[in-house]
Every structure is written in structure tokens, then in C-alpha cells.
Design an enzyme around this catalytic site. Sequence first.
Site, PDB file in Angstrom:
ATOM      1  N   SER A 295       0.827  -1.207   0.000  1.00 57.42           N
ATOM      2  CA  SER A 295       0.000   0.000   0.000  1.00 57.42           C
ATOM      3  C   SER A 295       0.859   1.254   0.000  1.00 57.42           C
ATOM      4  O   SER A 295       1.955   1.274   0.558  1.00 57.42           O
ATOM      5  CB  SER A 295      -0.885  -0.016   1.257  1.00 57.42           C
TER       6      SER A 295
ATOM      7  N   TYR B  29      -2.841  -0.632  10.356  1.00 58.62           N
ATOM      8  CA  TYR B  29      -2.954  -1.217   9.008  1.00 58.62           C
ATOM      9  C   TYR B  29      -1.721  -0.864   8.178  1.00 58.62           C
ATOM     10  O   TYR B  29      -1.056  -1.739   7.628  1.00 58.62           O
ATOM     11  CB  TYR B  29      -4.221  -0.726   8.298  1.00 58.62           C
TER      12      TYR B  29
ATOM     13  N   LYS C  38       1.592  -3.294   6.832  1.00 56.02           N
ATOM     14  CA  LYS C  38       2.091  -3.403   5.454  1.00 56.02           C
ATOM     15  C   LYS C  38       3.592  -3.094   5.404  1.00 56.02           C
ATOM     16  O   LYS C  38       4.364  -3.789   4.726  1.00 56.02           O
ATOM     17  CB  LYS C  38       1.323  -2.458   4.529  1.00 56.02           C
TER      18      LYS C  38
END
Length: 344
Positions: A123, A148, A152
Amino acid sequence: MILVTGGAGYIGSHTVLELLNGNYKVLVLDNLSNASLESLQRVEQISAQKFTFVQGDIRDESILNELFSAYPIEAVIHFAGLKAVGESVEKPAEYYDVNVNGSLCLVRAMQKAGVTKLVFSSSATVYGEEAPVPYEESMPRGNTTNPYGTSKAMVEQILSDIQAASLNKPNPLDVTLLRYFNPIGAHESGLIGEDPQGIPNNLMPYISQVAVGRLPELSVFGDDYETPDGSGVRDYIHVVDLAKGHLAALEKMNGNVKATCAIYNLGSGQGTSVFELVNVFERENNVEIPYKVAHRRAGDLATCYAAVDKAAKELNWRTEKTIEDMVRDTWRWQSKNPHGYCSE
């Protein structure tokens, strides 16, 4: 055969379809915690091709070992994971368990089976809040603003370290990290698309659910950013273009003489504001989107878009679909499926 983890999800299902269109044999692993089996049934309907589906969790190494033993897997595209930013703040342990521990389980099983090619769904959040735009792959990973994004970044670092350590071993790992920007749109058939559970976290499904009457109005989080119209600017990419980027990464890896850990942005390289996206949606689909301006959300950036030269040069990949295509395809999907994959 390509193993696709999380293949029943939004990006996963579109990628499975493109793999089938490219004559790849596909094996899908998904625990269906945040996806519907209906999406895969529709992929078969669109493609008129069969593939293998196994329901299971990425953290279950016994299932992974069975799959690598039973099927001639040549490469893995790894989508499986949790992806809601707000939820990650509330449930950080779950996000690190699924996203980080799950990735470790997968890599261990791959190494045990001698499978060396891995494409990871990363991402643009890994660039952090202080990175200047456009984001270039050569930039260091930055200060992520939520679990989150941190998960990643952690998986990227883990895969980079494992890949480097494998270079002096018989089957070195070949890794491609694909940093997504803002995937929107749906397949042109209107049969598969984005189907978030609950109130959408992302802008486009929020707009489309207002358009179809599931939500009363759109909340625009901030109109006082230092952007041309005051609303946040993002790099939107059609999900079909994004799916094709995974095939381009696979083809590049198949031609690699030496195993590497490569990083590519998958974006359009252009910024579109919230108000611009709403206006294009209204104009192209002849639907009014009522909205209200709400306070900024913590961690939201004013502007975010990709540098895309590296993917164009090394993967021979670039986006083909326009913002107009994205909003038309979104509305075709949502109007045909007002409740997503559920019948009501």
C-alpha cells in the site's frame, strides 16, 4: 499454477479473472471472513473457466503445507489480510496477527515447498505522512499513521530481509512489492465489484451507496486542505488496471535471471480531489450525490499520488482507464447489485 491468497476479495477476484484470461491455472485460498464466495462464482461465469477454491486461513500452516504438496504451485499472489484503517486502530493485535503473522506463515510454507516467486499486495500508506508527492519507490518507508499501514510496512521489511537472506541458498526468493494507491471501479460486466461490509471506509463505495439509496448522504472529511478546491486529493486507479499490474509483475519475475526484491507503485500518477470525483460521478451517471462537509479525519493527508515511471519502464505497465471509466463501471456494478453480493 498461481496461488492467490484472499482471492475472493475485491482486488483478488478481479486479479483471478485476469489470470484466467491470461490462461493461468489458478488456486484460490480465502477464509471468506471479509469476502463472498459469490464473487468467485461470478468470475467463473464471466471467464467461462474453472479454477480451484479452498476455504482456509492464511495462518493455518497445515492447510498451506497441504496446498503446496497437492498442487503444482509456481508463484503466489498474496492479498489475504485485513484492510480497514479505522478498525486497525481499534484492533491492532488482530491486524498484526492476520497481516504480519499470516505473511510469515505463508513464506515458511513457500520455502518448505521450494516455491520462490511472491507478489505482495502492499500500500502507498507505507510512505508515511511526511513523504513529498509524487511518491517514488526509492523513498524510505515513512512514519505510518495506523496499524494497518504499519502492518504493510512491517511485511515489506520482513520480505526484504528474508529475500536477502535467501540469496546464498539453493532456491532464493524472488519478491515483488506492489504499492497500491486508491483502487476503484468494477469489471465492465457489472458482475463483480467492491462490496464493503457496513459503512464503507473508502470514498467510491460510499458515493455509490448514496447514489443507490443505501446511505442518505456522503460525508466529505475536510474542505480546508491546501488543495485547489479544499478537499483531499488522491490517486485513483481502476481495479482492472490494478489487476493487470499483477500479471505484469508475474511476467517480469518469470523472466528474471536473478532473484530480487522489487518495488513498484501501481497508480495513475494523477491526483483527483473528492469534489472532482463526486462531480464526475454525477455527470457521467446522471445521479445526484447529496453531501455534507465533516471534520478532517486523523491521519488523512491533503495530497497523495504516485510516481509511475518505474512500473512503465520495468513492467511495461501503465493505467489505461480514465476517471470516467471508473465512475461508470462503479455505477453499473452498484445499480445492478444494490446490496452487493447479498440479494437483499
